[in-house]
Design an enzyme around this catalytic site. Structure first.
Site, PDB file in Angstrom:
ATOM      1  N   LYS A 193       0.855  -1.186   0.000  1.00 39.15           N
ATOM      2  CA  LYS A 193       0.000   0.000   0.000  1.00 39.15           C
ATOM      3  C   LYS A 193       0.892   1.238   0.000  1.00 39.15           C
ATOM      4  O   LYS A 193       1.738   1.402   0.883  1.00 39.15           O
ATOM      5  CB  LYS A 193      -0.902  -0.016   1.236  1.00 39.15           C
ATOM      6  CG  LYS A 193      -1.765   1.235   1.367  1.00 39.15           C
ATOM      7  CD  LYS A 193      -2.772   1.108   2.486  1.00 39.15           C
ATOM      8  CE  LYS A 193      -3.513   2.402   2.711  1.00 39.15           C
ATOM      9  NZ  LYS A 193      -4.451   2.324   3.834  1.00 39.15           N
ATOM     10  N   LYS A 246      -2.333  -1.450  -3.783  1.00 36.83           N
ATOM     11  CA  LYS A 246      -3.204  -0.286  -3.653  1.00 36.83           C
ATOM     12  C   LYS A 246      -2.361   0.976  -3.691  1.00 36.83           C
ATOM     13  O   LYS A 246      -1.392   1.040  -2.953  1.00 36.83           O
ATOM     14  CB  LYS A 246      -3.950  -0.387  -2.327  1.00 36.83           C
ATOM     15  CG  LYS A 246      -4.829   0.796  -2.017  1.00 36.83           C
ATOM     16  CD  LYS A 246      -5.416   0.656  -0.650  1.00 36.83           C
ATOM     17  CE  LYS A 246      -6.121   1.949  -0.330  1.00 36.83           C
ATOM     18  NZ  LYS A 246      -6.505   2.060   1.034  1.00 36.83           N
TER      19      LYS A 246
HETATM   20  C1  PBG Z   1      -7.489   3.367   5.837  1.00 41.83           C
HETATM   21  C2  PBG Z   1      -7.779   3.234   4.382  1.00 41.83           C
HETATM   22  C3  PBG Z   1      -7.575   4.179   3.363  1.00 41.83           C
HETATM   23  C4  PBG Z   1      -8.086   3.617   2.194  1.00 41.83           C
HETATM   24  C5  PBG Z   1      -8.562   2.350   2.531  1.00 41.83           C
HETATM   25  N1  PBG Z   1      -8.346   2.126   3.880  1.00 41.83           N
HETATM   26  C6  PBG Z   1      -7.042   5.548   3.392  1.00 41.83           C
HETATM   27  C7  PBG Z   1      -5.669   5.850   3.776  1.00 41.83           C
HETATM   28  O1  PBG Z   1      -4.818   4.980   3.969  1.00 41.83           O
HETATM   29  O2  PBG Z   1      -5.427   7.044   3.929  1.00 41.83           O
HETATM   30  C8  PBG Z   1      -8.117   4.291   0.857  1.00 41.83           C
HETATM   31  C9  PBG Z   1      -9.242   3.905  -0.020  1.00 41.83           C
HETATM   32  C10 PBG Z   1      -9.532   4.821  -1.145  1.00 41.83           C
HETATM   33  O3  PBG Z   1      -8.870   5.852  -1.382  1.00 41.83           O
HETATM   34  O4  PBG Z   1     -10.490   4.504  -1.855  1.00 41.83           O
HETATM   35  N2  PBG Z   1      -6.173   3.146   6.191  1.00 41.83           N
HETATM   36 ZN    ZN Z   2      -5.746   3.939   8.297  1.00 45.63          ZN
END
Ligand code: PBG
Ligand code: ZN
Length: 323
Positions: A193, A246
């Site tokens: 991620k 992601k």
């Molecule tokens: C929480 C989380 C996030 C997303 C999914 N779970 C945001 C982040 O890490 O700031 C992003 C999902 C999206 O942008 O559609 N950690």
């Molecule tokens: Zn988070």
């Protein structure tokens, strides 16, 4: 002598026979955002078609998506109360528990994935507990993540997806789940991620922007391809059942590399900013939205994804049903 490629493109039937990649409603997980209250369905301005919904509205949504063959959802909760450690998600009566129970009661075979993180529940908006110097304390966060995972499991979640990018999270959750009789509950790791600007619209929906600083201390540098592979392989080693990349669109190379490096199922998260861009282009009348959407989703599968987590899932399944 040259090859005439158009011989296999002469009609739709032959094109279908030689097609290498297809989309089906089984490929998708649909994100839903639950908020306290009754009769609440607030559309997000940057993400048309995406809503914050109260539990009663979530149930209506579940009833509908099942009719188009969409049976898997990932749940995010937006609690009314936040504090420094995210206590709301650490009690049995948390909004996420009540939502899981309500869905499972009405639709026992709906596949309910839960996002496990702290940023929606903390007043500072970071994905874990902070130290005195305002950095996220990795190991202290692992402990409360185990508690959060057991709360999801006891409420009836079908799969847990930790998204906070804490080191050692998969091993910590697997240990806690196994010790409490949940050895058959799968973990989908947000294994690779990135610290991405594409999460912007999500943070508006989930009300989870960090009040200070950013997430670069725990999320990955978008510049790093080798580290991206290592991150996923490490989660595999710790016991993840499904890996994830992601965001998706700017990281198709990473999806392919991880597909080649691991035999595990691979999910991709087609994130909020990616969805918002297509919706904005649709609104401006500059693209054929449905075709661009399907081409994008197909690209994720061609790159090597088995599972597509996407805000487009509902529209995509509606289209797939019409064909
Ligand atoms: C929480 C989380 C996030 C997303 C999914 N779970 C945001 C982040 O890490 O700031 C992003 C999902 C999206 O942008 O559609 N950690
Ligand atoms: Zn988070």
């Amino acid at each position: 002598m040259f090859k005439r490629f158009r011989r296999t493109r002469i009609n739709e039937t032959l094109r279908s026979l030689v097609k290498e990649t297809t989309l089906s409603s089984n490929d998708f997980i649909y994100p839903l955002f639950v908020k306290e209250g009754m009769g609440i369905k607030n559309e997000i301005s940057s993400m048309p078609g995406v809503f914050q919904m109260s539990i009663d509205e979530i149930l209506k949504e579940c009833a509908y998506i099942r009719t188009i063959g969409l049976n898997s959802i990932i749940l995010f909760a937006i609690p009314d109360t936040k504090d420094s450690i995210g206590s709301e998600c650490l009690c049995e009566h948390s909004i996420i528990s009540r939502t899981i129970k309500a869905i499972k009661k009405e639709f026992p075979d709906m596949f309910v994935v839960t996002d496990l993180c702290f940023c929606e529940y903390t007043d500072h908006g970071h994905c874990g507990i902070l130290d005195e110097n305002s950095t996220v304390n990795n190991d202290a966060t692992l402990e409360i993540s185990q508690t959060q995972a057991l709360i999801h499991a006891r409420a009836g979640a079908d799969m847990i997806a930790p998204s906070g990018m804490m080191d050692g999270i998969i091993e910590a959750l697997r240990t806690a789940l196994d010790a409490n009789g949940f050895e058959n509950l799968p973990i989908m790791a947000y294994s690779t991620k990135f610290a991405s600007a594409y999460y912007g619209p999500f943070r508006d929906v989930a009300e989870s922007s960090p009040s200070k600083g950013d997430r670069k201390m725990y999320q990955m540098d978008p510049a790093n391809r080798l580290e991206a592979i290592e991150e996923s392989l490490e989660d595999e080693r710790q016991g993840a059942d499904i890996l994830m990349v992601k965001p998706a669109l700017a990281y198709l190379d990473v999806i392919r590399e991880i597909r080649n490096a691991s035999k595990l199922p691979l999910a991709i998260y087609n994130v909020s900013g990616e969805y918002a861009m297509l919706q904005a282009a649709k609104k401006a009348g500059i693209i054929d939205y449905e075709r661009v959407m399907m081409e994008t989703l197909l690209g994720f599968k061609r790159a090597g994804a088995n599972i597509i987590i996407s805000y487009h899932a509902k529209e995509a399944c509606e289209l797939l049903n019409k064909r």
